[in-house]
Design a protein around this motif. Structure first.
Motif, short mmCIF file in Angstrom:
data_model
loop_
_atom_site.label_atom_id
_atom_site.label_comp_id
_atom_site.label_asym_id
_atom_site.label_seq_id
_atom_site.Cartn_x
_atom_site.Cartn_y
_atom_site.Cartn_z
N UNK A 17 -15.01 -5.69 7.49
CA UNK A 17 -14.19 -5.73 6.28
C UNK A 17 -14.92 -5.23 5.04
N UNK A 18 -16.21 -4.96 5.16
CA UNK A 18 -16.97 -4.53 4.00
C UNK A 18 -16.43 -3.25 3.34
N UNK A 19 -15.89 -2.27 4.09
CA UNK A 19 -15.36 -1.07 3.43
C UNK A 19 -14.28 -1.36 2.40
N UNK A 20 -13.64 -2.52 2.47
CA UNK A 20 -12.62 -2.85 1.48
C UNK A 20 -13.22 -2.92 0.08
N UNK A 21 -14.51 -3.17 -0.01
CA UNK A 21 -15.15 -3.28 -1.31
C UNK A 21 -15.52 -1.94 -1.93
N UNK A 22 -15.28 -0.86 -1.20
CA UNK A 22 -15.66 0.47 -1.72
C UNK A 22 -14.65 1.04 -2.70
N UNK A 23 -13.45 0.45 -2.77
CA UNK A 23 -12.44 0.92 -3.72
C UNK A 23 -11.77 2.21 -3.33
N UNK A 24 -11.78 2.56 -2.04
CA UNK A 24 -11.20 3.83 -1.60
C UNK A 24 -9.73 3.70 -1.22
N UNK A 54 -16.70 0.02 15.77
CA UNK A 54 -16.21 1.11 14.93
C UNK A 54 -14.90 0.61 14.33
N UNK A 55 -14.71 0.82 13.04
CA UNK A 55 -13.61 0.20 12.32
C UNK A 55 -12.71 1.25 11.68
N UNK A 56 -11.41 1.03 11.80
CA UNK A 56 -10.42 1.84 11.09
C UNK A 56 -9.58 0.91 10.23
N UNK A 57 -9.55 1.19 8.93
CA UNK A 57 -8.76 0.40 7.99
C UNK A 57 -7.75 1.33 7.33
N UNK A 58 -6.49 0.91 7.33
CA UNK A 58 -5.42 1.74 6.76
C UNK A 58 -4.52 0.88 5.88
N UNK A 59 -3.88 1.52 4.90
CA UNK A 59 -2.94 0.79 4.05
C UNK A 59 -1.77 0.28 4.86
N UNK A 60 -1.32 -0.93 4.53
CA UNK A 60 -0.16 -1.52 5.21
C UNK A 60 0.77 -2.16 4.20
N UNK A 61 0.70 -1.71 2.97
CA UNK A 61 1.53 -2.26 1.91
C UNK A 61 0.70 -2.51 0.68
N UNK A 62 1.34 -3.06 -0.36
CA UNK A 62 0.62 -3.35 -1.59
C UNK A 62 -0.35 -4.50 -1.36
N UNK A 63 -1.61 -4.26 -1.66
CA UNK A 63 -2.67 -5.25 -1.43
C UNK A 63 -2.70 -5.72 0.02
N UNK A 64 -2.43 -4.79 0.95
CA UNK A 64 -2.46 -5.14 2.37
C UNK A 64 -2.98 -3.97 3.18
N UNK A 65 -3.69 -4.27 4.26
CA UNK A 65 -4.25 -3.24 5.12
C UNK A 65 -4.07 -3.65 6.58
N UNK A 66 -4.19 -2.68 7.46
CA UNK A 66 -4.31 -2.95 8.89
C UNK A 66 -5.76 -2.68 9.29
N UNK A 67 -6.23 -3.40 10.29
CA UNK A 67 -7.63 -3.28 10.71
C UNK A 67 -7.67 -3.11 12.22
N UNK A 68 -8.41 -2.10 12.69
CA UNK A 68 -8.61 -1.89 14.11
C UNK A 68 -10.11 -1.80 14.38
N UNK A 69 -10.59 -2.61 15.31
CA UNK A 69 -12.01 -2.62 15.65
C UNK A 69 -12.16 -2.21 17.11
N UNK A 70 -13.03 -1.24 17.36
CA UNK A 70 -13.34 -0.79 18.72
C UNK A 70 -14.84 -0.88 18.94
N UNK A 71 -15.25 -0.94 20.20
CA UNK A 71 -16.69 -0.94 20.48
C UNK A 71 -17.21 0.49 20.38
#
Length: 450
Positions: A17-24, A54-71
């Protein structure tokens, strides 16, 4: 090794979840605000025990994201359909620190003499100064010179084996760095040899090794090392601190009763056993000791991440205007020019020096060069070296490598500055020195010294 105990290890999830702090992805929070996870929905665990991801984070609404974690091979580990975040005032987060400060408190625990095992016990070493209890009247205590002679002796393996560690360093003058550090190394090496021999001999697999040691200059690192051995090998070791005000000759039967209990660490004082507990303490109202705007603050281990955070804090929050950043790499350390530029921009005069603080002569030269118009006013010691490994894999050389910056560095700093009127002398330890840590026996020992 802990990853298998969790669906997904908390540290791996936090890192994901750390990439959420990058502001991107999300707009910057409002002034004085920060975002924190608020609601999770559609959470699925696909695999257990992942140690990397390996992490994929995508927008899922206002102030919301989806998160996918793979090995690392791309196989699914976990997914979150919607993670909703909420803005909270940074002040609220800061105030939450008020219940996150802890200290160790020794609390009384009940030990019944009737719990002492009926079989034979063994004592290795002379027991001089330790209060071994060999004269307690139990009658079934076998005394051996060392673990090797116990292993070679005929007869059944004792359920308990007591190993006293007299803290001869208690009377050592710590201004003599060489003598003091040698005492620490001797005790820590002996502890390592004993722990490794104990674990290597399968005949002791159902027995407990009881380390009787104080927590003084040399005993502290013994406790640190054994705490880590306890974490790696639950139930194999017990630590008991003896030699309290009323324990010139502790009762061996009482020691044995304590050693077969559920407490891995105990203190005996005045006939009463206590066990360590972490207890919350109030957050201090005052900021602590001042560092002096006019003097020079020495910050060791300055090439490390902790020291760099502290350097910024000292300048921005504590008003320090003269910093001496010392590390073995000096100005050649990665990122050092950028750090110096940042600190200078904040109004500080910064000098960077290549100095091994464990080298007393080199440290003396560094301190002698501090200008008289900006005398040394404070010391903050963060120097450290890591050489992680399970206790069975460690060697005396790996122990010494990690002890050196912590033990020799601290002793040298103390000896060379004790005549100065410092406003602060700060030694940074680690939680591993208090709790131990799997794979951190040498590091735990070094930090327990501090």
């Amino acid at each position: 090794a802990e990853a298998a105990d969790y669906g997904i290890h908390p540290a791996l999830l936090d890192a994901a979840l750390q990439p959420l702090g990058l502001g991107l992805l999300l707009a910057e929070p409002g002034e004085g605000m920060t975002r924190r996870p608020f609601a999770w929905s559609g959470v699925t665990l696909h695999a257990q025990g992942a140690v990397a991801g390996r992490v994929r984070i995508a927008l899922a609404g206002e102030d919301a994201v989806s998160v996918t974690v793979a090995d690392p091979a791309g196989r699914p580990v976990a997914s979150v359909d919607v993670l909703t975040l909420r803005q909270v005032a940074a002040k609220q987060v800061a105030e939450a620190r008020s219940d996150s400060l802890f200290r160790v408190e020794w609390v009384p625990v009940a030990v019944s003499r009737s719990s002492a095992p009926a079989g034979r016990w063994a004592l290795i070493g002379s027991g001089n100064g330790s209060g071994s209890g060999s004269s307690s009247g139990h009658g079934d205590v076998d005394v051996h010179e060392d673990l090797g002679s116990l292993a070679a002796a005929a007869g059944p393996v004792p359920e308990l084996v007591f190993a006293p560690f007299p803290d001869a360093a208690e009377s050592t003058d710590i201004t003599d760095s060489a003598i003091a550090s040698d005492a620490v190394r001797r005790a820590t090496h002996r502890a390592l040899d004993l722990v490794q021999a104990w674990l290597a001999d399968e005949r002791f697999a159902a027995s407990r090794l009881v380390i009787l040691a104080g927590q003084g200059l040399a005993g502290g690192p013994v406790w640190g090392l054994v705490r880590s051995a306890q974490m790696e090998n639950p139930g194999r070791f017990v630590l008991i601190e003896t030699g309290g005000s009323g324990d010139a000759e502790p009762d061996g039967e009482l020691l044995a009763a304590a050693a077969v209990g559920d407490e891995p660490q105990l203190r005996l004082d005045g006939g009463e056993f206590c066990a360590p507990r972490l207890v919350r303490v109030p957050w201090p109202d005052a900021a602590g000791p001042g560092f002096g705007a006019e003097g020079t603050v020495l910050l060791t281990g300055s090439s490390g991440g902790l020291a760099r955070l502290l350097a910024r804090h000292l300048v921005a929050e504590r008003g320090v205007r003269n910093l001496l950043l010392a590390s073995r790499s000096g100005a050649a350390a990665e990122g050092m020019p950028k750090l110096v530029a940042e600190l200078t921009g904040l109004g500080a005069a910064v000098e960077v020096a290549a100095c091994d603080v464990a080298d007393r002569e080199a440290l003396a030269g560094l301190l002698a060069a501090v200008p008289a118009e900006r005398p040394l006013s404070a010391v903050v010691h963060t120097a450290a070296v890591l050489d992680d490994g399970v206790v069975e894999a460690l060697t005396p050389e790996r122990i010494d490598r990690v002890l050196r910056p912590k033990v020799d560095g601290a002793l040298n700093l103390h000896a060379l500055t004790e005549h100065l009127d410092l406003s602060a002398f700060v030694l940074f330890s680690s939680l591993s020195g208090t709790l131990g840590g799997a794979g951190l026996a040498n590091y735990s020992a070094a930090n327990a010294f501090l």
